[in-house]
Motif scaffolding. Structure first.
Motif, PDB file in Angstrom:
ATOM      1  N   ARG A  75       0.835  -1.203   0.000  1.00  0.00           N
ATOM      2  CA  ARG A  75       0.000   0.000   0.000  1.00  0.00           C
ATOM      3  C   ARG A  75       0.875   1.260   0.000  1.00  0.00           C
ATOM      4  O   ARG A  75       0.563   2.227  -0.658  1.00  0.00           O
ATOM      5  CB  ARG A  75      -0.948   0.017   1.207  1.00  0.00           C
ATOM      6  CG  ARG A  75      -1.894  -1.150   1.312  1.00  0.00           C
ATOM      7  CD  ARG A  75      -2.992  -1.143   0.298  1.00  0.00           C
ATOM      8  NE  ARG A  75      -3.858  -0.006   0.521  1.00  0.00           N
ATOM      9  CZ  ARG A  75      -4.632   0.512  -0.420  1.00  0.00           C
ATOM     10  NH1 ARG A  75      -4.649   0.007  -1.608  1.00  0.00           N
ATOM     11  NH2 ARG A  75      -5.394   1.550  -0.167  1.00  0.00           N
ATOM     12  N   ARG A  76       1.961   1.236   0.766  1.00  0.00           N
ATOM     13  CA  ARG A  76       2.841   2.400   0.814  1.00  0.00           C
ATOM     14  C   ARG A  76       3.523   2.616  -0.524  1.00  0.00           C
ATOM     15  O   ARG A  76       3.817   3.755  -0.904  1.00  0.00           O
ATOM     16  CB  ARG A  76       3.886   2.235   1.931  1.00  0.00           C
ATOM     17  CG  ARG A  76       3.328   2.442   3.337  1.00  0.00           C
ATOM     18  CD  ARG A  76       4.438   2.521   4.371  1.00  0.00           C
ATOM     19  NE  ARG A  76       5.187   1.290   4.487  1.00  0.00           N
ATOM     20  CZ  ARG A  76       4.901   0.293   5.337  1.00  0.00           C
ATOM     21  NH1 ARG A  76       3.875   0.401   6.148  1.00  0.00           N
ATOM     22  NH2 ARG A  76       5.643  -0.793   5.391  1.00  0.00           N
ATOM     23  N   ALA A  77       3.779   1.551  -1.270  1.00  0.00           N
ATOM     24  CA  ALA A  77       4.474   1.648  -2.557  1.00  0.00           C
ATOM     25  C   ALA A  77       3.559   2.128  -3.670  1.00  0.00           C
ATOM     26  O   ALA A  77       4.034   2.607  -4.698  1.00  0.00           O
ATOM     27  CB  ALA A  77       5.057   0.292  -2.936  1.00  0.00           C
ATOM     28  N   GLU A  78       2.258   2.043  -3.479  1.00  0.00           N
ATOM     29  CA  GLU A  78       1.301   2.467  -4.499  1.00  0.00           C
ATOM     30  C   GLU A  78       1.116   3.984  -4.424  1.00  0.00           C
ATOM     31  O   GLU A  78       0.676   4.497  -3.397  1.00  0.00           O
ATOM     32  CB  GLU A  78      -0.060   1.799  -4.294  1.00  0.00           C
ATOM     33  CG  GLU A  78      -0.034   0.290  -4.496  1.00  0.00           C
ATOM     34  CD  GLU A  78      -1.354  -0.347  -4.133  1.00  0.00           C
ATOM     35  OE1 GLU A  78      -2.332   0.370  -3.806  1.00  0.00           O
ATOM     36  OE2 GLU A  78      -1.415  -1.587  -4.149  1.00  0.00           O
ATOM     37  N   PRO A  79       1.414   4.686  -5.507  1.00  0.00           N
ATOM     38  CA  PRO A  79       1.298   6.153  -5.452  1.00  0.00           C
ATOM     39  C   PRO A  79      -0.139   6.619  -5.296  1.00  0.00           C
ATOM     40  O   PRO A  79      -0.394   7.667  -4.721  1.00  0.00           O
ATOM     41  CB  PRO A  79       1.885   6.613  -6.786  1.00  0.00           C
ATOM     42  CG  PRO A  79       1.879   5.411  -7.662  1.00  0.00           C
ATOM     43  CD  PRO A  79       1.924   4.217  -6.763  1.00  0.00           C
ATOM     44  N   SER A  80      -1.096   5.850  -5.782  1.00  0.00           N
ATOM     45  CA  SER A  80      -2.482   6.293  -5.726  1.00  0.00           C
ATOM     46  C   SER A  80      -3.242   5.700  -4.544  1.00  0.00           C
ATOM     47  O   SER A  80      -4.448   5.870  -4.441  1.00  0.00           O
ATOM     48  CB  SER A  80      -3.206   5.916  -7.025  1.00  0.00           C
ATOM     49  OG  SER A  80      -3.230   4.507  -7.162  1.00  0.00           O
ATOM     50  N   ALA A  81      -2.547   4.999  -3.678  1.00  0.00           N
ATOM     51  CA  ALA A  81      -3.220   4.354  -2.551  1.00  0.00           C
ATOM     52  C   ALA A  81      -3.774   5.400  -1.603  1.00  0.00           C
ATOM     53  O   ALA A  81      -3.077   6.347  -1.234  1.00  0.00           O
ATOM     54  CB  ALA A  81      -2.262   3.445  -1.802  1.00  0.00           C
ATOM     55  N   PRO A  82      -5.035   5.231  -1.194  1.00  0.00           N
ATOM     56  CA  PRO A  82      -5.606   6.154  -0.207  1.00  0.00           C
ATOM     57  C   PRO A  82      -4.860   6.029   1.116  1.00  0.00           C
ATOM     58  O   PRO A  82      -4.492   4.940   1.513  1.00  0.00           O
ATOM     59  CB  PRO A  82      -7.052   5.703  -0.063  1.00  0.00           C
ATOM     60  CG  PRO A  82      -7.270   4.594  -1.006  1.00  0.00           C
ATOM     61  CD  PRO A  82      -5.963   4.216  -1.621  1.00  0.00           C
ATOM     62  N   ARG A  83      -4.635   7.115   1.767  1.00  0.00           N
ATOM     63  CA  ARG A  83      -3.895   7.119   3.045  1.00  0.00           C
ATOM     64  C   ARG A  83      -4.824   7.336   4.205  1.00  0.00           C
ATOM     65  O   ARG A  83      -5.674   8.097   4.248  1.00  0.00           O
ATOM     66  CB  ARG A  83      -2.813   8.187   3.029  1.00  0.00           C
ATOM     67  CG  ARG A  83      -1.875   8.054   1.877  1.00  0.00           C
ATOM     68  CD  ARG A  83      -0.863   6.938   2.128  1.00  0.00           C
ATOM     69  NE  ARG A  83       0.033   6.836   0.976  1.00  0.00           N
ATOM     70  CZ  ARG A  83       0.418   5.687   0.478  1.00  0.00           C
ATOM     71  NH1 ARG A  83       0.013   4.569   0.975  1.00  0.00           N
ATOM     72  NH2 ARG A  83       1.242   5.658  -0.533  1.00  0.00           N
TER      73      ARG A  83
END
Length: 147
Positions: free
Chosen positions: A139-147
């Motif tokens: 998830r941290r590596a995905e640029p579009s992942a919601p935080r």
């Protein structure tokens, strides 16, 4: 829109078994205008085709992703009406797709919170949770992942 089927087709019991739906649900779909038109065999019983099974699969997916019955009915009406309304079909499906994407983003945010708590409590009891750690890293590596 009931037509005569020349082959025996699939019975409602066979379709129920193959789709996991009940015969009652299949009859409801037909009665409520969600089906495109189930044919009948020589004895007057419903005779489903492979195309009907594909349509049932689509209906099931639309329902499972939260599309209201009234919208599925409207979509079925447009399909039954034939060509010329593709823009309206596209608009209906795009709107639903946008709702599903928003739900996925919200669910991903919930999962992130759960993964955090699993990792926290695993650490508190001296464990590591490989699944939670791997998912958190992804998830941290995905640029579009919601935080």
């Amino acid at each position: 829109m009931t037509s005569q089927v020349h082959s025996n087709g699939l019975s409602i019991a066979e379709v129920a078994e193959r789709t996991g739906l009940t015969a009652h649900t299949l009859r409801y779909y037909e009665r409520d205008g969600l089906m495109l038109g189930v044919g009948r065999n020589g004895s007057g019983h419903r005779a489903y085709t492979e195309d009907d099974l594909g349509w049932i699969t689509l209906i099931t997916r639309l329902r499972s992703t939260g599309m209201p019955i009234r919208e599925i009915r409207r979509y079925a009406e447009m399909v039954r009406d034939g060509g010329g309304n593709e823009e309206a079909r596209l608009a209906l499906l795009r709107a639903h797709r946008d709702r599903v994407r928003a739900q996925l983003e919200e669910t991903a945010a919930h999962l992130d919170a759960i993964e955090f708590k699993v990792s926290y409590y695993a650490a508190a009891v001296g464990e590591t949770d490989p699944d939670a750690e791997l998912i958190a890293q992804q998830r941290r590596a995905e640029p579009s992942a919601p935080r």
